[in-house]
Scaffold this motif. Structure first.
Motif, mmCIF file in Angstrom:
data_model
loop_
_atom_site.group_PDB
_atom_site.id
_atom_site.type_symbol
_atom_site.label_atom_id
_atom_site.label_comp_id
_atom_site.label_asym_id
_atom_site.label_seq_id
_atom_site.Cartn_x
_atom_site.Cartn_y
_atom_site.Cartn_z
ATOM 1 N N UNK A 81 0.791 -1.209 0.000
ATOM 2 C CA UNK A 81 0.000 0.000 0.000
ATOM 3 C C UNK A 81 0.829 1.267 0.000
ATOM 4 N N UNK A 82 0.154 2.390 0.159
ATOM 5 C CA UNK A 82 0.809 3.691 0.107
ATOM 6 C C UNK A 82 1.866 3.841 1.190
ATOM 7 N N UNK A 83 1.544 3.472 2.432
ATOM 8 C CA UNK A 83 2.490 3.684 3.516
ATOM 9 C C UNK A 83 3.782 2.886 3.308
ATOM 10 N N UNK A 84 3.650 1.656 2.856
ATOM 11 C CA UNK A 84 4.850 0.841 2.619
ATOM 12 C C UNK A 84 5.704 1.431 1.510
ATOM 13 N N UNK A 85 5.071 1.886 0.441
ATOM 14 C CA UNK A 85 5.814 2.494 -0.649
ATOM 15 C C UNK A 85 6.485 3.780 -0.180
ATOM 16 N N UNK A 86 5.752 4.589 0.583
ATOM 17 C CA UNK A 86 6.329 5.826 1.104
ATOM 18 C C UNK A 86 7.537 5.539 1.988
ATOM 19 N N UNK A 87 7.430 4.520 2.821
ATOM 20 C CA UNK A 87 8.561 4.147 3.676
ATOM 21 C C UNK A 87 9.766 3.736 2.840
ATOM 22 N N UNK A 141 9.780 8.738 2.414
ATOM 23 C CA UNK A 141 8.832 9.841 2.602
ATOM 24 C C UNK A 141 8.254 9.791 4.014
ATOM 25 N N UNK A 142 8.179 10.946 4.672
ATOM 26 C CA UNK A 142 7.734 11.033 6.055
ATOM 27 C C UNK A 142 6.291 11.534 6.104
ATOM 28 N N UNK A 143 5.439 10.812 6.806
ATOM 29 C CA UNK A 143 4.044 11.233 6.945
ATOM 30 C C UNK A 143 3.949 12.512 7.766
ATOM 31 N N UNK A 201 6.158 12.237 -6.229
ATOM 32 C CA UNK A 201 7.352 12.879 -6.777
ATOM 33 C C UNK A 201 8.609 12.065 -6.497
ATOM 34 N N UNK A 202 8.676 11.409 -5.347
ATOM 35 C CA UNK A 202 9.836 10.563 -5.054
ATOM 36 C C UNK A 202 9.918 9.400 -6.044
ATOM 37 N N UNK A 203 8.778 8.781 -6.335
ATOM 38 C CA UNK A 203 8.753 7.662 -7.267
ATOM 39 C C UNK A 203 9.008 8.127 -8.697
ATOM 40 N N UNK A 204 8.362 9.214 -9.094
ATOM 41 C CA UNK A 204 8.503 9.700 -10.469
ATOM 42 C C UNK A 204 9.943 10.107 -10.761
ATOM 43 N N UNK A 205 10.589 10.768 -9.817
ATOM 44 C CA UNK A 205 11.969 11.195 -10.039
ATOM 45 C C UNK A 205 12.942 10.015 -10.099
#
Length: 376
Positions: free
Chosen positions: A285-291, A295-297, A316-320
């Motif tokens: 999910x989103x939180x796992x990908x952000x981690x 990326x910090x919530x 933006x982290x993923x796209x870059x």
């Protein structure tokens, strides 16, 4: 993205009881476990002593650093120190301030055309039943649930083309009218929303009328413009609820018409879940990908505002890191206007349900539905 996308939703008498006022009053209005410090400004005081925020002084500000507090969405705003020590505000919008806040957004969209979006809705309570699999099974499931249910919360966060948030307040959290007495919901979804700080008392008494919000959204500059880039995560249901608000109609009967309508109102959409389907090594999910992306919530988890902020950072982290060319320019055309699990892209077949999930009747039935039907 609904906060219950990782869990099944069912209508049973076994779900734990919920108590919106008790959950909010159980703790102070200090900062939660989001990992960043924050402060909270209460909404204007209301008569009587039954308000979930009546213990806060009207017009004042209460602050805290961590703990197990539940961040109530009844307060006017949350203010946090972001990852770069910049102050970031999540502002709650109710019926009394929706017009003023939509005016603020209209003045912002020209300079910050990237809009990260998340919704909270009352789970999944129905699924289409058929004797055999049909290619649009997931759309039929989406349609019958969106037609039956009401949106609870919408989070919108704004950034420029470099991924920099709007200064001060980049995030608005719209809270819609919803009654636990009159409206349909899946019990476990409501339980989790209450534990996350959603004040259903306030939703019942001062929630935004979706019809009025639809009128304001139509003239906001956010829709019907391909210069506005909408960012989301596994968002078929999210867009379903927004189209219901904008059109004031039930969703189209067929998926083809749904996508035609979607692209009319939202000409440029980026679904992060679809983006990850083009890559190896990104799951969950989103939180796992952000981690995974560092990326910090910011703000209270499982509320639409915080989720939309995290969605923007993750995009933006993923796209870059994965979709930029040799000059660092993000190649948006590789994933533009695709929704994970819907339409004719490759993800539709990944989400194909097992034949055992079908009942031998042609109707819609209330049932327990796996959360994978609408996100993860």
């Amino acid at each position: 993205m609904s906060l219950t996308k990782n869990s099944s939703t069912s209508l049973t008498t076994d779900s734990p009881p919920f108590n919106p006022r008790g959950m909010v009053m159980a703790s102070s209005a200090g900062g939660g476990g989001s990992g960043v410090s924050g402060s909270y400004s209460p909404a204007p005081s209301r008569s009587g002593n039954n308000s979930p925020i009546s213990h806060l002084s009207a017009g004042g500000e209460s602050s805290g650093n961590g703990g197990n507090a539940v961040e109530s969405n009844a307060v006017y705003k949350y203010t946090f120190n972001g990852p770069n020590d910049e102050q970031i505000e999540i502002r709650n919008v109710w019926s009394e301030n929706v017009e003023d806040e939509m005016a603020n957004i209209r003045s912002l969209i020209e300079t910050h055309p990237y809009v990260a979006m998340d919704t909270e809705f009352p789970g999944v309570v129905a699924r289409p039943v058929s004797e055999s699999y049909s290619p649009d099974y997931h759309y039929k499931s989406l349609k019958c649930n969106v037609d039956l249910l009401k949106i609870i919360q919408l989070g919108l966060s704004f950034s420029d083309e470099n991924g920099d948030f709007a200064k001060g307040c980049p995030c608005w959290q719209f809270n819609f009218t919803f009654s636990l007495s009159d409206d349909m919901f899946a019990q476990d979804s409501i339980d989790l929303l209450v534990k996350s700080g959603i004040s259903f008392e306030d939703h019942a008494t001062r929630g935004i009328d979706p019809l009025r919000f639809g009128e304001l959204l139509m003239v906001s500059g956010l829709v019907l413009d391909d210069r506005v880039k909408w960012v989301s995560f596994h968002s078929g249901y999210d867009y379903g609820y927004l189209l219901k608000i904008l059109t004031t109609l039930e969703l189209p009967d067929d998926e083809k018409t749904f996508f035609e309508t979607l692209r009319l109102y939202f000409p440029s959409i980026f679904d992060i879940k679809y983006m990850t389907s083009l890559l190896d090594g990104h799951f969950g999910g989103l939180q796992r990908l952000a981690d995974d992306l560092g990326c910090v919530r910011i703000g209270p988890e499982h509320q639409a505002g915080s989720d939309s902020l995290l969605t923007m950072q993750t995009y933006f982290a993923l796209a870059r890191s994965k979709f930029a060319d040799a000059n660092g320019v993000i190649e948006e055309s590789k994933y533009k206007n695709e929704l994970y699990g819907y339409g004719s892209n490759h993800t539709v077949y990944k989400n194909r349900p097992h034949s055992s999930s079908f009942a031998p009747v042609n109707s819609v039935t209330l049932s327990s539905v796996n959360g994978s039907d609408y996100g993860s």
